[in-house]
Structures are given as C-alpha cells and as structure tokens.
Design an enzyme around this catalytic site. Structure first.
Site, PDB file in Angstrom:
ATOM      1  N   TRP A   1      77.574 -59.122  15.566  1.00  0.00           N
ATOM      2  CA  TRP A   1      76.320 -59.631  14.997  1.00  0.00           C
ATOM      3  C   TRP A   1      76.561 -60.805  14.058  1.00  0.00           C
ATOM      4  O   TRP A   1      75.610 -61.382  13.554  1.00  0.00           O
ATOM      5  CB  TRP A   1      75.562 -58.516  14.283  1.00  0.00           C
ATOM      6  CG  TRP A   1      76.438 -57.671  13.400  1.00  0.00           C
ATOM      7  CD1 TRP A   1      76.731 -57.882  12.101  1.00  0.00           C
ATOM      8  CD2 TRP A   1      77.125 -56.468  13.787  1.00  0.00           C
ATOM      9  NE1 TRP A   1      77.569 -56.904  11.634  1.00  0.00           N
ATOM     10  CE2 TRP A   1      77.822 -56.016  12.636  1.00  0.00           C
ATOM     11  CE3 TRP A   1      77.228 -55.740  14.973  1.00  0.00           C
ATOM     12  CZ2 TRP A   1      78.613 -54.870  12.667  1.00  0.00           C
ATOM     13  CZ3 TRP A   1      78.008 -54.602  14.988  1.00  0.00           C
ATOM     14  CH2 TRP A   1      78.688 -54.173  13.849  1.00  0.00           C
ATOM     15  N   ARG A   2      77.829 -61.142  13.840  1.00  0.00           N
ATOM     16  CA  ARG A   2      78.098 -62.352  13.062  1.00  0.00           C
ATOM     17  C   ARG A   2      78.281 -63.560  13.971  1.00  0.00           C
ATOM     18  O   ARG A   2      78.588 -64.650  13.507  1.00  0.00           O
ATOM     19  CB  ARG A   2      79.344 -62.146  12.196  1.00  0.00           C
ATOM     20  CG  ARG A   2      79.070 -61.174  11.059  1.00  0.00           C
ATOM     21  CD  ARG A   2      80.286 -60.924  10.204  1.00  0.00           C
ATOM     22  NE  ARG A   2      79.949 -60.053   9.074  1.00  0.00           N
ATOM     23  CZ  ARG A   2      80.833 -59.456   8.297  1.00  0.00           C
ATOM     24  NH1 ARG A   2      82.124 -59.625   8.526  1.00  0.00           N
ATOM     25  NH2 ARG A   2      80.442 -58.696   7.304  1.00  0.00           N
TER      26      ARG A   2
ATOM     27  N   GLU B   1      71.204 -54.600  11.548  1.00  0.00           N
ATOM     28  CA  GLU B   1      70.999 -54.049  10.208  1.00  0.00           C
ATOM     29  C   GLU B   1      70.434 -52.628  10.263  1.00  0.00           C
ATOM     30  O   GLU B   1      70.794 -51.782   9.455  1.00  0.00           O
ATOM     31  CB  GLU B   1      70.091 -54.960   9.381  1.00  0.00           C
ATOM     32  CG  GLU B   1      70.740 -56.287   8.998  1.00  0.00           C
ATOM     33  CD  GLU B   1      71.995 -56.106   8.156  1.00  0.00           C
ATOM     34  OE1 GLU B   1      72.181 -55.037   7.546  1.00  0.00           O
ATOM     35  OE2 GLU B   1      72.806 -57.052   8.117  1.00  0.00           O
TER      36      GLU B   1
ATOM     37  N   GLN C   1      73.575 -46.469   7.060  1.00  0.00           N
ATOM     38  CA  GLN C   1      74.301 -45.195   6.967  1.00  0.00           C
ATOM     39  C   GLN C   1      75.255 -44.966   8.126  1.00  0.00           C
ATOM     40  O   GLN C   1      75.560 -43.824   8.454  1.00  0.00           O
ATOM     41  CB  GLN C   1      73.325 -44.016   6.878  1.00  0.00           C
ATOM     42  CG  GLN C   1      72.317 -44.146   5.774  1.00  0.00           C
ATOM     43  CD  GLN C   1      72.916 -44.172   4.415  1.00  0.00           C
ATOM     44  OE1 GLN C   1      73.236 -45.235   3.912  1.00  0.00           O
ATOM     45  NE2 GLN C   1      73.108 -43.037   3.800  1.00  0.00           N
ATOM     46  N   THR C   2      75.658 -46.029   8.795  1.00  0.00           N
ATOM     47  CA  THR C   2      76.501 -45.869   9.972  1.00  0.00           C
ATOM     48  C   THR C   2      77.627 -46.892   9.935  1.00  0.00           C
ATOM     49  O   THR C   2      77.418 -48.044   9.575  1.00  0.00           O
ATOM     50  CB  THR C   2      75.673 -46.049  11.262  1.00  0.00           C
ATOM     51  OG1 THR C   2      74.520 -45.218  11.184  1.00  0.00           O
ATOM     52  CG2 THR C   2      76.468 -45.675  12.482  1.00  0.00           C
TER      53      THR C   2
ATOM     54  N   LEU D   1      73.839 -42.015  17.836  1.00  0.00           N
ATOM     55  CA  LEU D   1      73.868 -42.820  16.610  1.00  0.00           C
ATOM     56  C   LEU D   1      73.278 -42.075  15.416  1.00  0.00           C
ATOM     57  O   LEU D   1      73.573 -42.412  14.271  1.00  0.00           O
ATOM     58  CB  LEU D   1      73.077 -44.121  16.805  1.00  0.00           C
ATOM     59  CG  LEU D   1      73.872 -45.405  17.019  1.00  0.00           C
ATOM     60  CD1 LEU D   1      72.933 -46.615  16.979  1.00  0.00           C
ATOM     61  CD2 LEU D   1      74.964 -45.582  15.977  1.00  0.00           C
ATOM     62  N   GLY D   2      72.410 -41.081  15.689  1.00  0.00           N
ATOM     63  CA  GLY D   2      71.831 -40.336  14.585  1.00  0.00           C
ATOM     64  C   GLY D   2      70.612 -41.007  13.965  1.00  0.00           C
ATOM     65  O   GLY D   2      70.286 -42.150  14.321  1.00  0.00           O
ATOM     66  N   TYR D   3      69.974 -40.314  13.042  1.00  0.00           N
ATOM     67  CA  TYR D   3      68.754 -40.814  12.402  1.00  0.00           C
ATOM     68  C   TYR D   3      67.812 -41.407  13.432  1.00  0.00           C
ATOM     69  O   TYR D   3      67.495 -42.601  13.409  1.00  0.00           O
ATOM     70  CB  TYR D   3      69.087 -41.868  11.338  1.00  0.00           C
ATOM     71  CG  TYR D   3      69.569 -41.286  10.036  1.00  0.00           C
ATOM     72  CD1 TYR D   3      68.708 -40.587   9.204  1.00  0.00           C
ATOM     73  CD2 TYR D   3      70.887 -41.437   9.632  1.00  0.00           C
ATOM     74  CE1 TYR D   3      69.146 -40.064   8.007  1.00  0.00           C
ATOM     75  CE2 TYR D   3      71.327 -40.905   8.437  1.00  0.00           C
ATOM     76  CZ  TYR D   3      70.448 -40.212   7.631  1.00  0.00           C
ATOM     77  OH  TYR D   3      70.881 -39.698   6.438  1.00  0.00           O
TER      78      TYR D   3
ATOM     79  N   TYR E   1      66.280 -53.019   1.544  1.00  0.00           N
ATOM     80  CA  TYR E   1      67.593 -53.510   1.971  1.00  0.00           C
ATOM     81  C   TYR E   1      67.494 -54.358   3.236  1.00  0.00           C
ATOM     82  O   TYR E   1      67.968 -55.506   3.280  1.00  0.00           O
ATOM     83  CB  TYR E   1      68.595 -52.366   2.217  1.00  0.00           C
ATOM     84  CG  TYR E   1      69.780 -52.900   2.950  1.00  0.00           C
ATOM     85  CD1 TYR E   1      70.722 -53.679   2.284  1.00  0.00           C
ATOM     86  CD2 TYR E   1      69.902 -52.760   4.341  1.00  0.00           C
ATOM     87  CE1 TYR E   1      71.758 -54.271   2.969  1.00  0.00           C
ATOM     88  CE2 TYR E   1      70.935 -53.348   5.026  1.00  0.00           C
ATOM     89  CZ  TYR E   1      71.864 -54.104   4.334  1.00  0.00           C
ATOM     90  OH  TYR E   1      72.867 -54.715   5.012  1.00  0.00           O
TER      91      TYR E   1
ATOM     92  N   ASP F   1      72.739 -52.522  -0.960  1.00  0.00           N
ATOM     93  CA  ASP F   1      73.135 -51.266  -0.330  1.00  0.00           C
ATOM     94  C   ASP F   1      74.180 -50.587  -1.211  1.00  0.00           C
ATOM     95  O   ASP F   1      74.439 -51.022  -2.329  1.00  0.00           O
ATOM     96  CB  ASP F   1      73.672 -51.527   1.083  1.00  0.00           C
ATOM     97  CG  ASP F   1      74.958 -52.326   1.056  1.00  0.00           C
ATOM     98  OD1 ASP F   1      75.386 -52.725  -0.047  1.00  0.00           O
ATOM     99  OD2 ASP F   1      75.548 -52.543   2.121  1.00  0.00           O
TER     100      ASP F   1
ATOM    101  N   CYS G   1      85.761 -59.485 -13.214  1.00  0.00           N
ATOM    102  CA  CYS G   1      85.376 -58.083 -13.045  1.00  0.00           C
ATOM    103  C   CYS G   1      85.607 -57.287 -14.325  1.00  0.00           C
ATOM    104  O   CYS G   1      86.746 -57.089 -14.751  1.00  0.00           O
ATOM    105  CB  CYS G   1      86.147 -57.436 -11.894  1.00  0.00           C
ATOM    106  SG  CYS G   1      85.683 -55.705 -11.625  1.00  0.00           S
TER     107      CYS G   1
END
Length: 351
Positions: free
Chosen positions: A27-28, A40, A45-46, A83-85, A122, A140, A210
């Site tokens: 996806w890049r 996205e 969560q994956t 994939l879930g959800y 997000y 995120d 930092c």
DNA sequence: AACCCGGGGAG
DNA sequence: CTCCCAGGGTT
C-alpha cells in the site's frame, strides 16, 4: 537536548528517516486514496504480515470503489475470512458505497470523509494525510507510544479522551510540507524502533529530542491501565453427520459475536449430555454415540471459548431451515467459517 | 465512559 | 500464560 527550534529539526529528521528507511509495503506503492483506505481498515488491530495477502487479493478483486460498493455480501465476507473484526468489512463496503454515490470518489475533505461508515478519527487522519497530503492527526497505538516517550506524556493511553491530547501534540509537531511522511514516520518508528518492550533507542533517529530516553524512562512509558481479564465460556460442539455423508451446520445470529457465520451445532455448556439435549431439541435429531474429536481454547478480545468437539451420526435428518442445513464437505468450504469452526472441520473431516 | 468485536505474534 | 497490535460502533 532541545534547542529552541527543535520541532523543526525533529520533523526534518523524522521525515528524512522515514523516506530513507521505510519498509516496502504494497500500500506504499500506490497513491490511490481508495486502496489506501482499504489498507488502513485492514491494518486496524491487525499486523502488517497478516494484512499483505488480504490487501493484494482485495485490490485485485475490487480494484475500484464501484467494484466494492456493489459486491455480494457473501463473497465479500469470503475475501475477508480469517482477518477478524468482520464488522470492519461491512462498514467499509457501506462507507465506500456512500462515498461513491455521494462524491463519485474519496472526498479530499477530512470532515466529509470522517462522516463515512467505518471511518473513525484514526482512519480519517491516516487516509487524508497519506493520500492527499492534508495535515491531519492519525493517532494509533504506535503514535501514542512514540509521543508519550518523546514528550513525556503520562496520561493513561487506555482512556478514550487521552487520544485528543496526542492529536493536539501531532498538530503542534506535524510537517506541513509532508504530513504523509510525518504520520507514517511516527507509526513506522513505533513499529520498528520505538517498540513496546526494549525499544532500540540507539537506532532511533529522534532520540536527541526524546524526553524518556534522556531520563532513562523509555521502558516505563506509555502509561497504560490494564483491562479486566476475559471470562471463559465452555462450548460443546457436536459435528453431526447424516447417513449419506452430509454435515449439519447452523448459521449464527446476524448480530453479535461472529455475526452470520456458520458453525457445527454448538451449545454453551461444558456438559456433553446437556449439549446433546439442546442440539437434538433444536434440530430434531436422533444422535448415535458421541466420539471425541478435538479440544482447544479460542481467545477473543473479551472472551475465551473452551471448545470440546464431538462427532456423531444422526439417523433422523430433521428439517433444514434458512439458518441451518446439511452440507457436503466441499460445500462447507464455500460457507463463511470462523476459525474455531475450521479447527473442528479439520478434525472431523480433514483439512 | 464502558463495552463489544478476531486473530496472530512475541516474550 | 500476558501483552500487544496502523480502531470503530453502540449504548
């Protein structure tokens, strides 16, 4: 330490690092807003490695918004299986259809995009910044971890309202010339360097700025309260075979856990005799003796299933309804099955 | 604000 | 085992 214009240096160093070091992900390689949107949603969560094959298949099968907007639900679920959800893909389709019918494209407007089904704060920030270069926060878990360390933010990141603090911090820091590289840089840093445990500070391009690194507190940030542990629910599954070699499957309710997916007859009890009572009653069966097939645990976010599965033959084959039916093994594979059901299938039929 | 919704990998 | 992960919807 931090000079007066450390923010300028921070965003330069972060975006340069990202453009140089970023992982080559499918996806890049696109600037298609719709494809980025898909990625996205899948990445919610994956993990990256899990998403890659799904993303490639999905963009090939549904290359345009129109293709996805009017895809048959069953086929769509099949392409998301594992994939879930699962509400994600239903919401994605609803959102894509809405965008296609209203705008004919992905709207390059954060407020309009945010209103679409399945698009939260997000996803809105991520797609708008990555696809259109709009400076919007994409906060995120990675971003909260990185910024809590850099800025020494001690608010509990498990609390919903904390996200707003980080959104404000991102808007204060973001590179307005390249919001895409800035947001993705924060996430990439969180995924590869500024990890939850044992962050690789010596490899970090921004450790100079930092706070946690300077105070040696990188392992104790972010602050995150624990969520309560899941309840354990017993599940007794009886894989019922008819004399002519078909298997009984039932469809779960359209709402709730694993909505609309298929399973072998299941009872929420740890007592096989009770399961037999419920299942014979429900499906009007006449079961032979039970044969132990497999036993395993299945972990959900807020629940644990302790599954004990048996195999049995039924002489009576009852009345199939819209929510249950008798299937040959190859027909079972065309149904949408949750992972626990696949495990039982593999145990009784063979993978 | 609290709860619901999957699955897989790391330690 | 525990914790984490490129979250959003519902109530």
């Amino acid at each position: 330490m931090r000079s007066n214009d450390w923010k300028t240096k921070f965003r330069e160093v972060l975006t340069d690092w990202y453009r140089r070091e970023r992982r080559d992900l499918p996806w890049r390689r696109t600037c298609n807003p719709y494809w980025i949107w898909i990625s996205e949603v899948m990445l919610q969560q994956t993990r990256v490695d899990t998403v890659i094959p799904y993303y490639l298949r999905f963009t090939e099968r549904y290359p345009t918004m129109e293709d996805l907007a009017y895809a048959p639900e069953q086929e769509l679920m099949k392409n998301w299986e594992g994939l879930g959800y699962y509400s994600r893909v239903r919401n994605l389709q609803a959102g894509v259809r809405e965008a296609y019918e209203t705008y004919g494209e992905v709207p390059a407007d954060p407020e309009r995009f945010r209103k679409l089904k399945g698009v939260g704060p997000y996803t809105a920030g991520a797609v708008m910044s990555i696809a259109f270069g709009i400076p919007a926060p994409a906060v995120d878990g990675n971003v909260m971890r990185v910024l809590s360390r850099v800025l020494l933010i001690e608010e509990d990141i498990a609390k919903p309202k904390t996200r707003k603090i980080f959104e404000a911090a991102v808007m204060d820091l973001i590179d307005r010339d390249d919001p895409s590289s800035f947001n993705q840089g924060l996430m990439e840093l969180g995924a590869t360097v500024c990890t939850p445990t044992r962050p690789k500070c010596l490899l970090c391009p921004v450790r100079e700025w930092c706070g946690a690194y300077h105070e040696g507190r990188e392992e104790s940030l972010p602050v995150k309260s624990k969520k309560k542990k899941q309840e354990t629910v017993p599940q007794t599954v009886i894989a019922v075979k008819s004399p002519d070699g078909r298997w009984l499957l039932e469809q779960r309710p359209d709402d709730g856990l694993l909505a609309g997916m298929w399973q072998f007859p299941t009872a929420e009890t740890g007592d096989p005799a009770e399961a037999v009572r419920q299942i014979t009653e429900r499906h009007r069966l006449d079961l032979g003796p039970l044969k132990e097939a497999v036993r395993f645990k299945h972990i959900f976010t807020h629940r644990i299933w302790e599954v004990e599965a048996f195999e049995a033959t039924s002489s009576a084959v009852g009345v199939p309804s819209g929510r249950s039916g008798w299937f040959l093994p190859e027909e079972i594979n065309s149904l949408t099955l949750p992972n626990p059901t696949k495990k039982v299938r593999d145990a009784v039929i063979g993978g």
